[in-house]
Design an enzyme around this catalytic site. Structure first.
Site, PDB file in Angstrom:
ATOM      1  CB  SER A 176      -6.111 -19.188  26.818  1.00 34.89           C
ATOM      2  OG  SER A 176      -6.602 -18.337  27.733  1.00 34.89           O
ATOM      3  N   GLY A 177      -3.805 -16.351  27.156  1.00 31.82           N
ATOM      4  CA  GLY A 177      -3.800 -14.693  27.067  1.00 31.82           C
ATOM      5  C   GLY A 177      -3.103 -14.301  25.731  1.00 31.82           C
ATOM      6  CG  LEU A 234       2.286 -11.248  28.494  1.00 31.94           C
ATOM      7  CD1 LEU A 234       3.029 -10.213  27.785  1.00 31.94           C
ATOM      8  CD2 LEU A 234       2.488 -11.343  29.938  1.00 31.94           C
ATOM      9  CB  ALA A 235       0.429 -17.040  26.897  1.00 31.91           C
ATOM     10  CG  ASP A 262     -12.901 -20.669  38.945  1.00 26.18           C
ATOM     11  OD1 ASP A 262     -12.113 -19.800  39.532  1.00 26.18           O
ATOM     12  OD2 ASP A 262     -13.967 -20.670  39.048  1.00 26.18           O
ATOM     13  CE  LYS A 280       2.580  -1.633  33.867  1.00 26.93           C
ATOM     14  NZ  LYS A 280       1.668  -1.686  32.720  1.00 26.93           N
ATOM     15  CG  ASP A 292       9.450  -2.127  34.283  1.00 24.23           C
ATOM     16  OD1 ASP A 292       9.579  -1.750  33.012  1.00 24.23           O
ATOM     17  OD2 ASP A 292       9.108  -0.900  34.934  1.00 24.23           O
ATOM     18  CG  HIS A 293       7.693  -4.411  28.796  1.00 25.37           C
ATOM     19  ND1 HIS A 293       6.788  -3.709  29.329  1.00 25.37           N
ATOM     20  CD2 HIS A 293       7.755  -3.762  27.443  1.00 25.37           C
ATOM     21  CE1 HIS A 293       6.301  -2.891  28.580  1.00 25.37           C
ATOM     22  NE2 HIS A 293       6.893  -2.709  27.313  1.00 25.37           N
ATOM     23  CG  HIS A 313       7.156   0.784  31.789  1.00 26.38           C
ATOM     24  ND1 HIS A 313       7.342  -0.456  32.221  1.00 26.38           N
ATOM     25  CD2 HIS A 313       6.207   0.866  31.195  1.00 26.38           C
ATOM     26  CE1 HIS A 313       6.333  -1.341  32.023  1.00 26.38           C
ATOM     27  NE2 HIS A 313       5.422  -0.568  31.276  1.00 26.38           N
ATOM     28  CE  LYS A 331       5.575   2.093  21.383  1.00 23.23           C
ATOM     29  NZ  LYS A 331       5.386   1.973  22.492  1.00 23.23           N
TER      30      LYS A 331
HETATM   31  C1  BG6 Z   1       2.493  -1.559  29.070  1.00 30.84           C
HETATM   32  C2  BG6 Z   1       1.343  -0.677  29.215  1.00 30.84           C
HETATM   33  O1  BG6 Z   1       3.248  -1.541  30.598  1.00 30.84           O
HETATM   34  O2  BG6 Z   1       3.492  -0.715  28.256  1.00 30.84           O
HETATM   35  C3  BG6 Z   1       0.660  -0.176  28.151  1.00 30.84           C
HETATM   36  O3  BG6 Z   1       0.251  -1.426  30.353  1.00 30.84           O
HETATM   37  C4  BG6 Z   1       1.571   0.457  27.016  1.00 30.84           C
HETATM   38  O4  BG6 Z   1      -0.237   0.624  28.249  1.00 30.84           O
HETATM   39  C5  BG6 Z   1       2.927  -0.509  27.094  1.00 30.84           C
HETATM   40  O5  BG6 Z   1       0.994   0.583  25.808  1.00 30.84           O
HETATM   41  C6  BG6 Z   1       4.179   0.386  26.162  1.00 30.84           C
HETATM   42  O6  BG6 Z   1       4.971  -0.614  26.012  1.00 30.84           O
HETATM   43  P1  BG6 Z   1       6.216  -0.388  24.926  1.00 30.84           P
HETATM   44  O7  BG6 Z   1       7.327  -1.465  24.969  1.00 30.84           O
HETATM   45  O8  BG6 Z   1       5.075  -0.889  23.559  1.00 30.84           O
HETATM   46  O9  BG6 Z   1       6.388   0.839  24.637  1.00 30.84           O
END
Ligand code: BG6
Length: 482
Positions: free
Chosen positions: A14-15, A17-18, A87, A149, A178-179, A241, A342
């Site tokens: 339900s989060g 990320l999902a 749970d 992570k 690690d995205h 990262h 950013k």
């Molecule tokens: C996540 C961190 O791993 O990466 C966040 O926990 C951060 O704090 C995010 O905002 C940044 O990812 P991106 O892809 O938006 O640069």
């Protein structure tokens, strides 16, 4: 490979990320036929949702992410989803989960294949892993575990977690996400380095003066103050990262492109990672905390943040290796919240040539990871009609059309889990070295805290605190991107 049979059990269904990443990514893989008739997903979380409510959420998530989808196809896709209120500490719930997994296994002929995905608060990872083992949740086919992570908070807790997980899964079946490794331009580092003679031949300590990795964010911690208080910029961004990017930049060329060969090249490099001592930390590291902007709160005013917190929202430092093509070359990193913009980028700063033209501009190779996808070289050219030099840029930027074709990092990484390709995941041996480094810096900072040293406050709309400009080996070095 098409139509992989599998039951996926998602902890944290339900989060955020999902909803934002995983459901849309799974839909895209369904649309591309990687999973189709023989898959079922069990989403678990505490909330008392029904299967139907989950399916509505999944449908909504797909529509929010994609303007051009077929309603009937999304309906069919969502029909593969099942919800179980859960749970994570409750034994009975794992037994119910096991029964549901077996039922779906039969219904979809999933051949006993299971993927477990931990996408919830990291403090539960160990408990879930232990229950998966004790209640024997693994299937009779392949069993893979995907872990988000942070993997631990330091080396010790990471080792404990690893032990709990290894009770049910081999290292080869663990996919530590690690995205950043799913990002297009991060995946471009190896081809850029290794396929062009101009780049390949200068990628060494004879030509590279330093390397600079910047992962800057313009937002503050927002609603994540509670988590961030247990983390800080070093653990949140550098331990994973930034280190993975640095490893790809500095590792020797792998023997071939298999996951094993790439992980071996990474580990060969990491064996030579210099762990900084207190003196290095004083000279070559900086930490900061953002103060209030015109319309934004200071870190210390954020929700769930201790008003006396010394947690850093900005970290900068230096990494060096004793081996690999960049042996001895300083690799600088910086990352922080509430920064000017950013941007995620890498700048390879080349040495100045001893030349007949006096002072030339530095020549750099830059890789922009976000928000655009771009590689550019700065070179020196002659000023038109005079003898001086001017800086020129050779630029390769992805077109809008190409940007549109770039799959989301999560889609790519989930695809890799389905096809058992662990190239773009963090191996335990890598993670361990990253923690050794980060623990050393954390220890150093705790000693400095004891001496009254605190993170330096910085104003939003800058690139961190002033001390980040003083971490260089050589006074002539500076941040290329300002
Ligand atoms: C996540 C961190 O791993 O990466 C966040 O926990 C951060 O704090 C995010 O905002 C940044 O990812 P991106 O892809 O938006 O640069």
């Amino acid at each position: 490979m098409n139509n992989i049979p599998v039951v996926l059990i998602l902890f944290g269904g339900s989060g955020d990320l999902a909803h934002r990443k995983l459901y849309p990514a799974l839909y895209n893989l369904y649309h591309k036929n990687l999973i189709h008739d023989h898959f079922g997903v069990i989403a678990t979380a505490r909330r008392p949702w029904s299967h139907d409510y989950l399916r509505q959420q999944v449908t909504q998530a797909v529509f929010e992410n994609n303007d051009d989808v077929d309603e009937q196809e999304v309906k069919e896709f969502a029909s593969h989803f099942y919800y179980q209120s859960h749970d994570v500490t409750h034994v009975d719930h794992y037994i119910a989960l096991k029964d549901l997994a077996s039922e779906l296994d039969e219904k979809y002929q999933a051949q006993g294949n299971r993927i477990f995905y931990m996408a919830m608060a990291p403090r539960f990872f160990g408990t879930i892993a232990t229950h998966i083992h004790d209640q024997n949740l693994t299937g009779s086919g392949f069993n893979r575990l995907v872990v988000e992570k942070p993997f631990g908070r330091d080396l010790k807790s990471a080792e404990e977690l690893n032990k709990e997980i290894r009770a049910s899964f081999d290292e080869d079946s663990i996919y530590r996400i690690d995205h950043y490794l799913g990002k297009e331009m991060v995946q471009n580092i190896m081809p850029l380095r290794m396929t062009n003679p101009i780049v390949k031949n200068i990628w060494n300590n004879n030509f590279v003066q330093n390397v600079q990795v910047t992962l800057a964010e313009s937002l503050g911690v927002g609603t994540r103050g509670g988590y961030y208080e247990t983390s800080g910029a070093l653990r949140d961004m550098v331990q994973n990262h930034i280190f993975q990017i640095i490893t790809l930049l500095a590792m020797p060329e792998p023997e071939n492109l298999t996951a094993d060969a790439i992980h071996k090249a990474k580990q060969d490099l990491l064996a030579s990672l210099q762990i900084p001592g207190l003196d290095d930390i004083k000279k070559h590291f900086a930490r900061g905390q953002y103060c209030a902007g015109a319309t934004t709160p200071a870190y210390l005013e954020e929700d769930q943040v201790d008003p006396n917190s010394t947690v850093e929202t900005f970290a900068a430092g230096q990494v060096k290796f004793n081996a690999g093509p960049l042996a001895g070359v300083p690799i600088y990193f910086r990352t922080g919240k509430e920064m000017k913009e950013k941007i995620s980028r890498i700048d390879i700063v080349l040495k100045h040539m001893n030349n007949l033209y006096g002072t030339a501009h530095s020549n750099n190779i830059s890789i922009i990871i976000d928000p655009t996808s771009e590689i550019y070289f700065t070179i020196n050219g002659k000023k038109i009609s005079t003898d001086g030099l001017r800086r020129e840029i050779l630029d390769y930027t992805f077109s809008k059309q190409e940007m549109g074709q770039v799959p989301d990092g999560y889609e790519r990484l989930l695809h890799d889990v389905f096809v058992a390709d662990s190239t773009n995941f963090t191996h335990w041996a890598e993670l361990k070295r990253y923690w050794e480094f980060v623990d050393a810096v954390e220890d150093g900072w705790r000693k400095l805290d004891g001496e009254g040293d605190k993170p330096e406050s910085y104003a939003p709309m800058a690139f961190g605190p002033k001390s980040a400009n003083d971490i260089f080996d050589n006074p002539k070095e500076h941040w290329i991107y300002r």
